[in-house]
Design a protein around this motif. Structure first.
Motif, PDB file in Angstrom:
ATOM      1  N   GLY A 194     -15.755 -13.290 -30.548  1.00 63.46           N
ATOM      2  CA  GLY A 194     -15.414 -12.070 -31.127  1.00 63.46           C
ATOM      3  C   GLY A 194     -16.496 -11.221 -30.865  1.00 63.46           C
ATOM      4  N   SER A 195     -17.671 -11.735 -30.251  1.00 65.26           N
ATOM      5  CA  SER A 195     -19.105 -10.759 -29.788  1.00 65.26           C
ATOM      6  C   SER A 195     -18.655 -10.067 -28.591  1.00 65.26           C
ATOM      7  N   ARG A 215     -15.278  -1.963 -32.546  1.00 70.18           N
ATOM      8  CA  ARG A 215     -13.900  -2.139 -32.453  1.00 70.18           C
ATOM      9  C   ARG A 215     -13.074  -1.308 -31.510  1.00 70.18           C
ATOM     10  N   PHE A 216     -13.769  -0.086 -31.093  1.00 70.35           N
ATOM     11  CA  PHE A 216     -13.222   0.731 -29.966  1.00 70.35           C
ATOM     12  C   PHE A 216     -13.487  -0.188 -28.685  1.00 70.35           C
ATOM     13  N   ILE A 217     -14.517  -0.633 -28.410  1.00 72.95           N
ATOM     14  CA  ILE A 217     -14.827  -1.351 -26.954  1.00 72.95           C
ATOM     15  C   ILE A 217     -13.836  -2.430 -27.260  1.00 72.95           C
ATOM     16  N   ARG A 218     -14.043  -3.307 -28.301  1.00 71.94           N
ATOM     17  CA  ARG A 218     -12.925  -4.531 -28.441  1.00 71.94           C
ATOM     18  C   ARG A 218     -11.163  -4.007 -28.192  1.00 71.94           C
ATOM     19  N   CYS A 219     -10.892  -2.944 -28.561  1.00 69.01           N
ATOM     20  CA  CYS A 219      -9.739  -2.520 -28.457  1.00 69.01           C
ATOM     21  C   CYS A 219      -9.232  -1.922 -27.333  1.00 69.01           C
ATOM     22  N   ASN A 220     -10.443  -1.346 -26.420  1.00 64.98           N
ATOM     23  CA  ASN A 220     -10.020  -0.654 -25.090  1.00 64.98           C
ATOM     24  C   ASN A 220     -10.673  -1.313 -23.719  1.00 64.98           C
ATOM     25  N   VAL A 252      -5.722  -4.463 -23.267  1.00 69.29           N
ATOM     26  CA  VAL A 252      -6.363  -5.556 -23.727  1.00 69.29           C
ATOM     27  C   VAL A 252      -5.188  -6.522 -24.366  1.00 69.29           C
ATOM     28  N   ARG A 253      -5.332  -7.725 -24.191  1.00 67.12           N
ATOM     29  CA  ARG A 253      -4.593  -8.778 -24.894  1.00 67.12           C
ATOM     30  C   ARG A 253      -5.248  -8.857 -26.256  1.00 67.12           C
ATOM     31  N   CYS A 254      -4.327  -8.893 -27.310  1.00 65.46           N
ATOM     32  CA  CYS A 254      -4.598  -8.578 -28.538  1.00 65.46           C
ATOM     33  C   CYS A 254      -3.705  -9.172 -29.481  1.00 65.46           C
ATOM     34  N   PRO A 255      -3.779  -9.904 -30.456  1.00 60.03           N
ATOM     35  CA  PRO A 255      -2.799 -10.335 -31.338  1.00 60.03           C
ATOM     36  C   PRO A 255      -2.261  -9.205 -32.454  1.00 60.03           C
ATOM     37  N   LEU A 256      -3.150  -8.472 -32.519  1.00 59.64           N
ATOM     38  CA  LEU A 256      -2.703  -7.167 -33.454  1.00 59.64           C
ATOM     39  C   LEU A 256      -1.867  -5.925 -32.656  1.00 59.64           C
ATOM     40  N   ARG A 257      -2.162  -6.069 -31.382  1.00 61.95           N
ATOM     41  CA  ARG A 257      -1.280  -5.048 -30.429  1.00 61.95           C
ATOM     42  C   ARG A 257       0.330  -5.079 -30.813  1.00 61.95           C
ATOM     43  N   GLY A 258       0.803  -3.885 -31.269  1.00 62.16           N
ATOM     44  CA  GLY A 258       2.234  -3.653 -31.554  1.00 62.16           C
ATOM     45  C   GLY A 258       2.420  -4.074 -33.198  1.00 62.16           C
ATOM     46  N   LEU A 287      -4.739  -0.142 -34.516  1.00 62.42           N
ATOM     47  CA  LEU A 287      -4.992   1.375 -34.385  1.00 62.42           C
ATOM     48  C   LEU A 287      -4.636   1.931 -33.301  1.00 62.42           C
ATOM     49  N   SER A 288      -4.364   1.244 -32.037  1.00 61.59           N
ATOM     50  CA  SER A 288      -3.844   1.704 -30.910  1.00 61.59           C
ATOM     51  C   SER A 288      -2.464   2.227 -30.745  1.00 61.59           C
ATOM     52  N   SER A 289      -1.907   2.104 -31.997  1.00 63.20           N
ATOM     53  CA  SER A 289      -0.389   2.517 -32.025  1.00 63.20           C
ATOM     54  C   SER A 289      -0.523   3.921 -32.472  1.00 63.20           C
ATOM     55  N   SER A 290      -1.727   4.250 -32.981  1.00 60.65           N
ATOM     56  CA  SER A 290      -1.783   5.957 -33.076  1.00 60.65           C
ATOM     57  C   SER A 290      -1.747   6.850 -31.807  1.00 60.65           C
TER      58      SER A 290
END
Length: 120
Positions: free
Chosen positions: A13-14, A74-79, A101-107, A112-115
């Motif tokens: 996660g770093s 968080r912005f860096i991790r998401c984008n 970015v591959r992420c289990p939260l996507r969708g 937050l990227s759904s905003s």
């Protein structure tokens, strides 16, 4: 100004930072120059993301350095979380090259990227 920088997340996660003309280093609380520049860019170019992240981390707001670090992290991790050897996450002109970015939260509702104002 931040330019020609690649970010990538590690399995723990770093986040690591690889500047074009420098050695890789860990992104942590001591990276105030990156945090300060990224806060301005996120606020000015992605106000919806800035608002969502500010609300998400509002409990940390009293500790300004930690609050800002969490937003930028968080912005860096998401984008920018994937290592991309073809283009820098922050280009020579200082512009963002947002990655898929591959992420289990996507969708999910937690993503937050759904905003509509979050980078896609």
């Amino acid at each position: 100004m931040l330019e020609r920088v690649e970010f990538y997340k590690c399995p723990d996660g770093s986040i690591n930072v690889k500047p074009f003309a420098g050695a890789m280093f860990a992104f942590d609380m001591s990276c105030r120059n990156i945090v300060e520049e990224m806060m301005v860019l996120i606020r000015d170019f992605y106000p919806g993301a800035f608002k969502a992240l500010s609300e998400l981390y509002s409990k940390s707001e009293r500790n300004r350095d930690y609050f800002e670090f969490r937003i930028v992290h968080r912005f860096i991790r998401c984008n920018f979380g994937e290592f991309d050897a073809l283009s820098f996450d922050i280009g020579a002109d200082g512009g963002f090259n947002v990655e898929d970015v591959r992420c289990p939260l996507r969708g999910s509702s937690s993503c937050l990227s759904s905003s509509p104002d979050f980078p896609q």
